[in-house]
Design a protein around this motif. Structure first.
Motif, PDB file in Angstrom:
ATOM      1  N   PHE A  63     -43.980 -59.152   0.499  1.00  0.00           N
ATOM      2  CA  PHE A  63     -42.677 -59.803   0.591  1.00  0.00           C
ATOM      3  C   PHE A  63     -42.185 -59.804   2.034  1.00  0.00           C
ATOM      4  O   PHE A  63     -41.721 -60.828   2.539  1.00  0.00           O
ATOM      5  CB  PHE A  63     -41.669 -59.102  -0.322  1.00  0.00           C
ATOM      6  CG  PHE A  63     -40.290 -59.689  -0.245  1.00  0.00           C
ATOM      7  CD1 PHE A  63     -40.005 -60.904  -0.832  1.00  0.00           C
ATOM      8  CD2 PHE A  63     -39.274 -59.034   0.433  1.00  0.00           C
ATOM      9  CE1 PHE A  63     -38.742 -61.458  -0.757  1.00  0.00           C
ATOM     10  CE2 PHE A  63     -38.009 -59.567   0.518  1.00  0.00           C
ATOM     11  CZ  PHE A  63     -37.744 -60.784  -0.078  1.00  0.00           C
ATOM     12  N   GLU A  64     -42.258 -58.661   2.703  1.00  0.00           N
ATOM     13  CA  GLU A  64     -41.825 -58.566   4.100  1.00  0.00           C
ATOM     14  C   GLU A  64     -42.606 -59.538   4.980  1.00  0.00           C
ATOM     15  O   GLU A  64     -42.044 -60.168   5.871  1.00  0.00           O
ATOM     16  CB  GLU A  64     -41.978 -57.136   4.619  1.00  0.00           C
ATOM     17  CG  GLU A  64     -40.998 -56.150   4.012  1.00  0.00           C
ATOM     18  CD  GLU A  64     -39.548 -56.472   4.312  1.00  0.00           C
ATOM     19  OE1 GLU A  64     -39.247 -56.971   5.410  1.00  0.00           O
ATOM     20  OE2 GLU A  64     -38.709 -56.220   3.426  1.00  0.00           O
ATOM     21  N   LYS A  65     -43.907 -59.661   4.715  1.00  0.00           N
ATOM     22  CA  LYS A  65     -44.742 -60.578   5.498  1.00  0.00           C
ATOM     23  C   LYS A  65     -44.306 -62.029   5.271  1.00  0.00           C
ATOM     24  O   LYS A  65     -44.263 -62.829   6.195  1.00  0.00           O
ATOM     25  CB  LYS A  65     -46.209 -60.391   5.113  1.00  0.00           C
ATOM     26  CG  LYS A  65     -47.162 -61.205   5.948  1.00  0.00           C
ATOM     27  CD  LYS A  65     -48.592 -60.920   5.556  1.00  0.00           C
ATOM     28  CE  LYS A  65     -49.536 -61.790   6.361  1.00  0.00           C
ATOM     29  NZ  LYS A  65     -50.911 -61.658   5.927  1.00  0.00           N
ATOM     30  N   GLU A  66     -43.949 -62.354   4.026  1.00  0.00           N
ATOM     31  CA  GLU A  66     -43.518 -63.717   3.692  1.00  0.00           C
ATOM     32  C   GLU A  66     -42.207 -64.088   4.374  1.00  0.00           C
ATOM     33  O   GLU A  66     -42.036 -65.203   4.831  1.00  0.00           O
ATOM     34  CB  GLU A  66     -43.369 -63.892   2.176  1.00  0.00           C
ATOM     35  CG  GLU A  66     -44.673 -63.961   1.434  1.00  0.00           C
ATOM     36  CD  GLU A  66     -45.461 -65.216   1.744  1.00  0.00           C
ATOM     37  OE1 GLU A  66     -44.863 -66.295   1.905  1.00  0.00           O
ATOM     38  OE2 GLU A  66     -46.696 -65.113   1.838  1.00  0.00           O
ATOM     39  N   ILE A  67     -41.252 -63.158   4.416  1.00  0.00           N
ATOM     40  CA  ILE A  67     -39.946 -63.498   4.978  1.00  0.00           C
ATOM     41  C   ILE A  67     -39.869 -63.310   6.485  1.00  0.00           C
ATOM     42  O   ILE A  67     -38.905 -63.711   7.110  1.00  0.00           O
ATOM     43  CB  ILE A  67     -38.804 -62.714   4.295  1.00  0.00           C
ATOM     44  CG1 ILE A  67     -38.927 -61.218   4.538  1.00  0.00           C
ATOM     45  CG2 ILE A  67     -38.741 -63.016   2.814  1.00  0.00           C
ATOM     46  CD1 ILE A  67     -37.679 -60.442   4.159  1.00  0.00           C
ATOM     47  N   GLU A  68     -40.899 -62.713   7.073  1.00  0.00           N
ATOM     48  CA  GLU A  68     -40.909 -62.508   8.518  1.00  0.00           C
ATOM     49  C   GLU A  68     -40.832 -63.857   9.230  1.00  0.00           C
ATOM     50  O   GLU A  68     -41.576 -64.773   8.929  1.00  0.00           O
ATOM     51  CB  GLU A  68     -42.193 -61.782   8.919  1.00  0.00           C
ATOM     52  CG  GLU A  68     -42.244 -61.354  10.355  1.00  0.00           C
ATOM     53  CD  GLU A  68     -43.516 -60.553  10.630  1.00  0.00           C
ATOM     54  OE1 GLU A  68     -44.322 -61.034  11.431  1.00  0.00           O
ATOM     55  OE2 GLU A  68     -43.676 -59.491  10.013  1.00  0.00           O
ATOM     56  N   GLY A  69     -39.929 -63.977  10.146  1.00  0.00           N
ATOM     57  CA  GLY A  69     -39.805 -65.213  10.918  1.00  0.00           C
ATOM     58  C   GLY A  69     -38.955 -66.279  10.260  1.00  0.00           C
ATOM     59  O   GLY A  69     -38.693 -67.311  10.855  1.00  0.00           O
TER      60      GLY A  69
END
Length: 122
Positions: A27-33
């Motif tokens: 999830f964190e990777k998806e919302i990064e940026g």
């Protein structure tokens, strides 16, 4: 994601049982940026509801009296509870409210352009 445990409630193809757990790392990777939302304080005052002072949600227009825009929920509750419009007109009904599509589109466009400008700044 499914995590195998002896007391799970989901059956895996292997016959093992599992529980459902969020995959925080994915999830964190998806919302990064992703752009953050634009602050409502940055929007012009005419896009704020005169009743709640927030950016109008589902903007509607009073069609029988003052022709002003409000959040649908705010003005509908006001008219229903007081049997009068904010301007004092007594001939206004909640059923007389009209969607202000132009204002709704303007608010959405400004919020979206704020997000894309944040992308460009980053």
């Amino acid at each position: 994601m499914l995590i195998a445990t002896p007391d799970g409630s989901y059956a895996l193809p292997s016959g093992a049982v599992a529980v459902l757990r969020p995959n925080e790392a994915a999830f964190e990777k998806e919302i990064e940026g992703l752009p953050s939302t634009r602050s409502v304080g940055d929007l012009p005052p005419e896009l704020h509801c005169p009743l709640c002072k927030e950016v109008m949600k589902d903007a509607v227009l009073t069609s029988k009296c003052c022709f002003k825009s409000f959040c649908d929920k705010c003005i509908r509750n006001y008219i229903t509870s007081k049997s009068v419009c904010v301007c004092g007109a007594t001939n206004t009904l909640a059923d007389d409210l009209l969607p202000n599509k132009t204002l709704r589109d303007t608010i959405n466009r400004i919020l979206e352009s704020g997000n894309s400008s944040n992308d460009n700044a980053a």
